[in-house]
Write an enzyme that holds these catalytic residues in place. Sequence first.
Site, PDB file in Angstrom:
ATOM      1  N   ASN A   7       0.867  -1.175   0.000  1.00  0.00           N
ATOM      2  CA  ASN A   7       0.000   0.000   0.000  1.00  0.00           C
ATOM      3  C   ASN A   7       0.908   1.231   0.000  1.00  0.00           C
ATOM      4  OD1 ASN A   7      -1.850   2.005   0.435  1.00  0.00           O
ATOM      5  ND2 ASN A   7      -2.775   1.090   2.252  1.00  0.00           N
ATOM      6  N   LYS A  14       3.551   0.795   2.905  1.00  0.00           N
ATOM      7  CA  LYS A  14       3.230  -0.262   3.870  1.00  0.00           C
ATOM      8  C   LYS A  14       3.364  -1.593   3.170  1.00  0.00           C
ATOM      9  CE  LYS A  14      -0.575   1.412   6.615  1.00  0.00           C
ATOM     10  NZ  LYS A  14      -2.006   1.293   6.789  1.00  0.00           N
ATOM     11  N   ARG A  88      -2.363  -2.187  -3.592  1.00  0.00           N
ATOM     12  CA  ARG A  88      -3.631  -1.505  -3.367  1.00  0.00           C
ATOM     13  C   ARG A  88      -3.662  -0.286  -4.286  1.00  0.00           C
ATOM     14  NH1 ARG A  88      -5.178   2.948   0.897  1.00  0.00           N
ATOM     15  NH2 ARG A  88      -7.421   2.906   0.631  1.00  0.00           N
ATOM     16  N   HIS A 177     -13.097   1.679   0.152  1.00  0.00           N
ATOM     17  CA  HIS A 177     -12.996   0.600   1.155  1.00  0.00           C
ATOM     18  C   HIS A 177     -13.504  -0.723   0.587  1.00  0.00           C
ATOM     19  CE1 HIS A 177     -13.353   3.634   4.730  1.00  0.00           C
ATOM     20  NE2 HIS A 177     -12.086   3.373   4.478  1.00  0.00           N
ATOM     21  N   HIS A 203     -17.732  -0.422   8.057  1.00  0.00           N
ATOM     22  CA  HIS A 203     -16.287  -0.238   8.227  1.00  0.00           C
ATOM     23  C   HIS A 203     -16.110   1.103   8.919  1.00  0.00           C
ATOM     24  CE1 HIS A 203     -11.975  -0.476   6.735  1.00  0.00           C
ATOM     25  NE2 HIS A 203     -12.088   0.773   7.103  1.00  0.00           N
ATOM     26  N   LEU A 204     -15.871   1.067  10.226  1.00  0.00           N
ATOM     27  CA  LEU A 204     -15.793   2.306  11.013  1.00  0.00           C
ATOM     28  C   LEU A 204     -14.368   2.476  11.533  1.00  0.00           C
ATOM     29  CD1 LEU A 204     -19.084   1.799  13.119  1.00  0.00           C
ATOM     30  CD2 LEU A 204     -18.860   2.768  10.817  1.00  0.00           C
ATOM     31  N   ARG A 236     -13.379  13.816   8.484  1.00  0.00           N
ATOM     32  CA  ARG A 236     -14.216  14.167   7.316  1.00  0.00           C
ATOM     33  C   ARG A 236     -15.653  14.381   7.756  1.00  0.00           C
ATOM     34  NH1 ARG A 236     -12.255   9.180   4.262  1.00  0.00           N
ATOM     35  NH2 ARG A 236     -10.111   9.707   3.744  1.00  0.00           N
ATOM     36  N   ASP A 278      -9.889  11.065  17.247  1.00  0.00           N
ATOM     37  CA  ASP A 278      -9.764   9.675  17.675  1.00  0.00           C
ATOM     38  C   ASP A 278     -10.884   9.337  18.660  1.00  0.00           C
ATOM     39  OD1 ASP A 278      -8.858   7.334  19.232  1.00  0.00           O
ATOM     40  OD2 ASP A 278      -7.025   7.586  18.045  1.00  0.00           O
ATOM     41  N   ARG A 280     -11.174   7.170  20.863  1.00  0.00           N
ATOM     42  CA  ARG A 280     -10.743   6.908  22.249  1.00  0.00           C
ATOM     43  C   ARG A 280     -10.723   8.203  23.054  1.00  0.00           C
ATOM     44  NH1 ARG A 280      -5.921   3.343  19.938  1.00  0.00           N
ATOM     45  NH2 ARG A 280      -6.227   4.965  18.385  1.00  0.00           N
ATOM     46  N   ILE A 327     -12.738   1.598  14.983  1.00  0.00           N
ATOM     47  CA  ILE A 327     -13.854   1.841  15.909  1.00  0.00           C
ATOM     48  C   ILE A 327     -14.763   0.608  15.968  1.00  0.00           C
ATOM     49  CG2 ILE A 327     -15.868   3.310  16.361  1.00  0.00           C
ATOM     50  CD1 ILE A 327     -14.386   5.605  14.924  1.00  0.00           C
ATOM     51  N   GLU A 329     -14.107  -2.479  15.493  1.00  0.00           N
ATOM     52  CA  GLU A 329     -13.512  -3.645  16.163  1.00  0.00           C
ATOM     53  C   GLU A 329     -13.264  -3.399  17.643  1.00  0.00           C
ATOM     54  OE1 GLU A 329     -10.048  -5.062  13.956  1.00  0.00           O
ATOM     55  OE2 GLU A 329     -11.124  -4.659  12.094  1.00  0.00           O
ATOM     56  N   ASN A 330     -13.117  -2.111  18.022  1.00  0.00           N
ATOM     57  CA  ASN A 330     -12.659  -1.822  19.389  1.00  0.00           C
ATOM     58  C   ASN A 330     -13.603  -1.045  20.282  1.00  0.00           C
ATOM     59  OD1 ASN A 330      -9.856  -2.883  19.310  1.00  0.00           O
ATOM     60  ND2 ASN A 330      -9.735  -1.463  17.588  1.00  0.00           N
ATOM     61  N   GLU A 379      -7.389  -6.125   4.982  1.00  0.00           N
ATOM     62  CA  GLU A 379      -7.281  -5.718   3.577  1.00  0.00           C
ATOM     63  C   GLU A 379      -6.016  -6.268   2.936  1.00  0.00           C
ATOM     64  OE1 GLU A 379      -8.287  -1.866   5.329  1.00  0.00           O
ATOM     65  OE2 GLU A 379      -9.082  -1.315   3.372  1.00  0.00           O
TER      66      GLU A 379
HETATM   67  P1  ADP Z   1      -7.757   3.839   9.189  1.00  0.00           P
HETATM   68  O1  ADP Z   1      -9.006   4.325   8.529  1.00  0.00           O
HETATM   69  O2  ADP Z   1      -6.679   4.895   9.312  1.00  0.00           O
HETATM   70  O3  ADP Z   1      -7.265   2.498   8.695  1.00  0.00           O
HETATM   71  P2  ADP Z   1      -8.384   2.401  11.600  1.00  0.00           P
HETATM   72  O4  ADP Z   1      -9.330   1.417  11.032  1.00  0.00           O
HETATM   73  O5  ADP Z   1      -7.057   1.932  12.072  1.00  0.00           O
HETATM   74  O6  ADP Z   1      -8.211   3.654  10.689  1.00  0.00           O
HETATM   75  O7  ADP Z   1      -9.128   3.108  12.821  1.00  0.00           O
HETATM   76  C1  ADP Z   1      -8.467   4.030  13.631  1.00  0.00           C
HETATM   77  C2  ADP Z   1      -9.461   4.591  14.620  1.00  0.00           C
HETATM   78  O8  ADP Z   1     -10.016   3.539  15.413  1.00  0.00           O
HETATM   79  C3  ADP Z   1      -8.815   5.517  15.633  1.00  0.00           C
HETATM   80  O9  ADP Z   1      -8.701   6.821  15.160  1.00  0.00           O
HETATM   81  C4  ADP Z   1      -9.809   5.423  16.772  1.00  0.00           C
HETATM   82  O10 ADP Z   1     -10.820   6.383  16.548  1.00  0.00           O
HETATM   83  C5  ADP Z   1     -10.410   4.043  16.660  1.00  0.00           C
HETATM   84  N1  ADP Z   1      -9.969   3.143  17.743  1.00  0.00           N
HETATM   85  C6  ADP Z   1      -8.875   2.364  17.765  1.00  0.00           C
HETATM   86  N2  ADP Z   1      -8.808   1.680  18.947  1.00  0.00           N
HETATM   87  C7  ADP Z   1      -9.885   2.034  19.662  1.00  0.00           C
HETATM   88  C8  ADP Z   1     -10.405   1.681  20.976  1.00  0.00           C
HETATM   89  N3  ADP Z   1      -9.777   0.811  21.752  1.00  0.00           N
HETATM   90  N4  ADP Z   1     -11.567   2.235  21.368  1.00  0.00           N
HETATM   91  C9  ADP Z   1     -12.198   3.112  20.587  1.00  0.00           C
HETATM   92  N5  ADP Z   1     -11.783   3.477  19.342  1.00  0.00           N
HETATM   93  C10 ADP Z   1     -10.649   2.949  18.907  1.00  0.00           C
END
Ligand code: ADP
Length: 392
Positions: A7, A14, A88, A177, A203-204, A236, A278, A280, A327, A329-330, A379
Amino acid sequence: MKIMSINAGSSSLKFSLFDMDTNKVMVSGLFERIGIDGSCYTFKNSEFKIKQEAPLKDHADAVKILLEKLVELKIINSLDEIDGIGHRIVHGSDVYTKSVVIDDKVLEDVVKFSDLAPLHNPANVIGIKAFKEVLPNVPMVGVFDTAFHQTMPKENYLYAVPYSWYEKYGVRKYGFHGTSHCYINKKISEVLGRDDLKVISCHLGQGGSIAAIDSGKCIDTTMGFTPLAGIVMGTRSGDVDPSIIPYVMEKEDLEVSEVLTALNKKSGLLGISEVSNDSRDIEEAIKEGNEKALLAQKMFVNSVVKYIAQYYVELGGCDVITFTAGIGENSITTRQQIIEKLSCLGIKLDVEANNVRGEVKCLSSKDSSCLVYLVPTDEELMIAMDTLALIK
Ligand code: ADP
């Protein structure tokens, strides 16, 4: 077989090297600040992590170091072991509906589509050329972010603007995406043992998009002509009334490009919360009682819920809603807030099951009208799988 997934960004590269017998990453990493002072690279796998500063004048420098290091670190014995390279590519216009082996014509097209993706396609081209120079005999495959969405029906991809804009300039929804949505659909179809699923794939991440998928075909998605459209994202805006642009230009004496930069880089969670892009940090600020952070979170959740509801109707029901990316996943709370807002559709969360991060898991309760799943995206693996399929 061993496949490298690449990528390339404007100042970064990457990579992940996969052993395709096991689908496992042998090594992955990142070259950063290419062509800028302070350039460096990282290599890591389950056993080690190396971070090293190194002058990187251009992407070709990065590729040379990457290949030398693979042998030096004994990840591979010789470069002959690399069977293929998957790149990619952000924009394939409506021409590329699936991944393809890269030849001169494909490269020419990727250059041509730079008009549609001025920040991304030129960087992808640099990456392809750099590998072509060093490994001229290794087959390369282009995997397009737009390809998966090319099955959308015309009524979903056209904007209600003069038709001639579409005919003359390609003004339409392309969607992005796609590699992630395609992977998620593949994975959830495997998990549930069905290929006729109606899937709403969320996909968040820092960027975010949702896709409506019927039996493996994308029928609608939230990103549009560019990745600026759709749901609220990290920086965005997502969907806005375009009349805002000339209005703010006049009020603040700005150029179009400056307003677009604000919509791309200073909006979304960051723009509203004035705290961070972010999630978090947003979650932390909410705990401390920050009202704007709470408002940003509510706007984010609402924008996702509105599209899920729209796609539920467009698909004529839904078998499974999937969450993925940073977001998705986490963020346990964000998933919970989204699903709670869908309760009028009979969609219910198992709150205990939702207390999870980063693994494939069913999150819905037994009496939910539709399944909810967490499915981590990959991906890079998708790019490697497409590459393998095409070079075999
Ligand atoms: P990209 O679109 O750059 O690939 P990612 O899929 O890696 O982004 O998502 C990054 C975002 O995920 C971070 O900016 C943050 O908002 C969110 N994130 C990552 N870990 C956590 C967590 N433990 N809790 C909440 N949000 C998280």
